[in-house]
Design an enzyme around this catalytic site. Structure first.
Site, PDB file in Angstrom:
ATOM      1  CD  GLU A  87       2.571  12.770   5.841  1.00 38.61           C
ATOM      2  OE1 GLU A  87       1.621  12.458   6.570  1.00 38.61           O
ATOM      3  OE2 GLU A  87       2.780  12.206   4.748  1.00 38.61           O
ATOM      4  CE  LYS A 140      -1.713   3.850   7.084  1.00 36.27           C
ATOM      5  NZ  LYS A 140      -0.512   4.595   7.463  1.00 36.27           N
ATOM      6  CE1 TYR A 167       1.303   1.850   4.817  1.00 39.08           C
ATOM      7  CE2 TYR A 167       0.824   1.234   7.075  1.00 39.08           C
ATOM      8  CZ  TYR A 167       1.418   2.090   6.168  1.00 39.08           C
ATOM      9  OH  TYR A 167       2.105   3.191   6.617  1.00 39.08           O
ATOM     10  CG  HIS A 210       8.392  -2.197 -14.056  1.00 34.14           C
ATOM     11  ND1 HIS A 210       9.303  -3.165 -14.389  1.00 34.14           N
ATOM     12  CD2 HIS A 210       9.012  -1.373 -13.189  1.00 34.14           C
ATOM     13  CE1 HIS A 210      10.438  -2.927 -13.752  1.00 34.14           C
ATOM     14  NE2 HIS A 210      10.287  -1.854 -13.009  1.00 34.14           N
ATOM     15  CG  LEU A 234      -1.980   8.963   5.351  1.00 35.71           C
ATOM     16  CD1 LEU A 234      -2.227   8.200   4.049  1.00 35.71           C
ATOM     17  CD2 LEU A 234      -1.518   8.006   6.439  1.00 35.71           C
TER      18      LEU A 234
HETATM   19  N1  PDD Z   1       1.313   5.587   9.986  1.00 41.61           N
HETATM   20  N2  PDD Z   1       1.482  10.224   7.976  1.00 41.61           N
HETATM   21  C1  PDD Z   1       2.195   9.117   7.718  1.00 41.61           C
HETATM   22  C2  PDD Z   1       3.309   9.190   6.729  1.00 41.61           C
HETATM   23  C3  PDD Z   1       1.888   7.921   8.384  1.00 41.61           C
HETATM   24  O1  PDD Z   1       2.581   6.806   8.105  1.00 41.61           O
HETATM   25  C4  PDD Z   1       0.845   7.903   9.349  1.00 41.61           C
HETATM   26  C5  PDD Z   1       0.456   6.663  10.093  1.00 41.61           C
HETATM   27  C6  PDD Z   1       0.145   9.090   9.578  1.00 41.61           C
HETATM   28  C7  PDD Z   1      -1.001   9.163  10.565  1.00 41.61           C
HETATM   29  O2  PDD Z   1      -2.128   8.466  10.111  1.00 41.61           O
HETATM   30  P1  PDD Z   1      -3.174   7.824  11.131  1.00 41.61           P
HETATM   31  O3  PDD Z   1      -3.534   8.892  12.079  1.00 41.61           O
HETATM   32  O4  PDD Z   1      -4.306   7.415  10.260  1.00 41.61           O
HETATM   33  O5  PDD Z   1      -2.493   6.659  11.814  1.00 41.61           O
HETATM   34  C8  PDD Z   1       0.485  10.228   8.869  1.00 41.61           C
HETATM   35  C9  PDD Z   1       1.006   4.324  10.603  1.00 41.61           C
HETATM   36  C10 PDD Z   1       0.698   4.412  12.057  1.00 41.61           C
HETATM   37  C11 PDD Z   1       2.113   3.358  10.295  1.00 41.61           C
HETATM   38  O6  PDD Z   1       2.587   3.375   9.158  1.00 41.61           O
HETATM   39  O7  PDD Z   1       2.494   2.563  11.152  1.00 41.61           O
END
Ligand code: PDD
Length: 274
Positions: free
Chosen positions: A174, A142, A31, A100, A198
């Site tokens: 993170e 992601k 996603y 699976h 990520l």
């Molecule tokens: N999540 N790390 C993780 C685990 C994340 O889920 C996200 C973003 C980020 C930051 O990525 P970006 O700057 O590209 O949004 C880092 C989104 C916002 C979500 O799952 O809703």
């Protein structure tokens, strides 16, 4: 509300997802979340590139007419009169008998997308907790598998905080839905890009802004102890952009207010999205 379903803009009520959709049963999909400012998609190319990479990493074939994605999302933005908000889209490996291994022949991938208005009031600072990073070793993808992230966020909420910072082998990776930066003696620190975080699009933008502002940035992992001793800590993600973390595990970070470097990055970011 109209949504995107396999390249068609249709009413949300008209869509049904099969109970054997692999996204639903295995979390077998990917996603993206993209900010909308002034009715435009912020950093679209970077998000698209990451989405295509995530698909490749899990051997997920992009659907036919995938090149229409931006056009379709822009149509949703216009139809729903979204000036400020976000677009969400995901792709699953489609519907197949529950086994699976990837289906052979391939199933039709299922693409869905929607747009939402920004929630108000905007969040201006957060408290965080630290928690063990129990996720798998490919969080650079992601993927839809967010259960450890949801559990960590829930733990934060139950502790009266808004974000959970992951610690793996004493090191900060993170947070549950954001990247983490620390500032010590005017130098910015953040975890390097590898399989343990990520590669946040907001993180990339902030690194560019930090460069413009002539800040020194060190992309090296730091420990939980070092985190607690930072002068400033902030998190970045789509939606929050740059957001100060003023308290971690009940201890104030610095003076417990937004620090000057965080504040300058917030301003620089604000100018980008005006
Ligand atoms: N999540 N790390 C993780 C685990 C994340 O889920 C996200 C973003 C980020 C930051 O990525 P970006 O700057 O590209 O949004 C880092 C989104 C916002 C979500 O799952 O809703």
């Amino acid at each position: 509300m109209d949504i995107l379903f396999n390249n068609q803009i249709v009413s949300r009520d008209s869509v049904s997802i099969d109970i054997e959709d692999r996204g639903y049963q295995f979390g077998d999909g990917i996603y993206e979340v993209v900010s909308i400012y002034n009715g435009e998609l912020f950093e679209w190319e970077a998000h698209l590139e990451r989405f295509v990479r995530s698909a490749k990493e899990i051997a997920l074939t992009l659907p036919e007419q995938f090149d229409l994605l931006k056009e379709n999302i822009m149509r949703l933005i216009e139809d729903n009169h979204i000036e400020e908000g976000y677009a969400y889209f995901q792709l699953t490996r489609g519907t197949a008998l529950r086994m699976h291994a990837f289906p052979e022949p391939q199933a039709e991938p299922v693409l869905t997308g929607m747009v939402k208005n920004a929630t108000s009031p905007p969040i201006t600072a957060v408290k965080a907790i630290t928690t063990e990073d129990i996720r798998w070793l490919r969080v650079d993808i992601k993927s839809l598998n967010l259960l450890p992230n949801c559990m960590a966020k829930q733990k934060a909420v139950e502790a009266g905080a808004q974000e959970a910072i992951f610690i793996r082998d004493h090191y900060v990776t993170e947070a549950s839905s954001s990247n983490v930066f620390g500032v010590k003696n005017g130098v910015l620190y953040t975890h390097p890009i590898n399989n343990l975080i990520l590669n946040g699009i907001t993180r990339q933008v902030v690194l560019r802004l930090a460069g413009n502002l002539h800040y020194k940035v060190v992309e090296e992992a730091f420990t939980r102890d070092e985190l607690m001793d930072m002068d400033e800590v902030f998190i970045t993600n789509t939606g929050l952009n740059v957001c100060p973390v003023i308290e971690i595990d009940g201890m104030l970070i610095g003076e417990g207010v937004c620090g000057p470097i965080t504040s300058s990055l917030m301003s620089a970011f604000g100018e980008l999205i005006q």
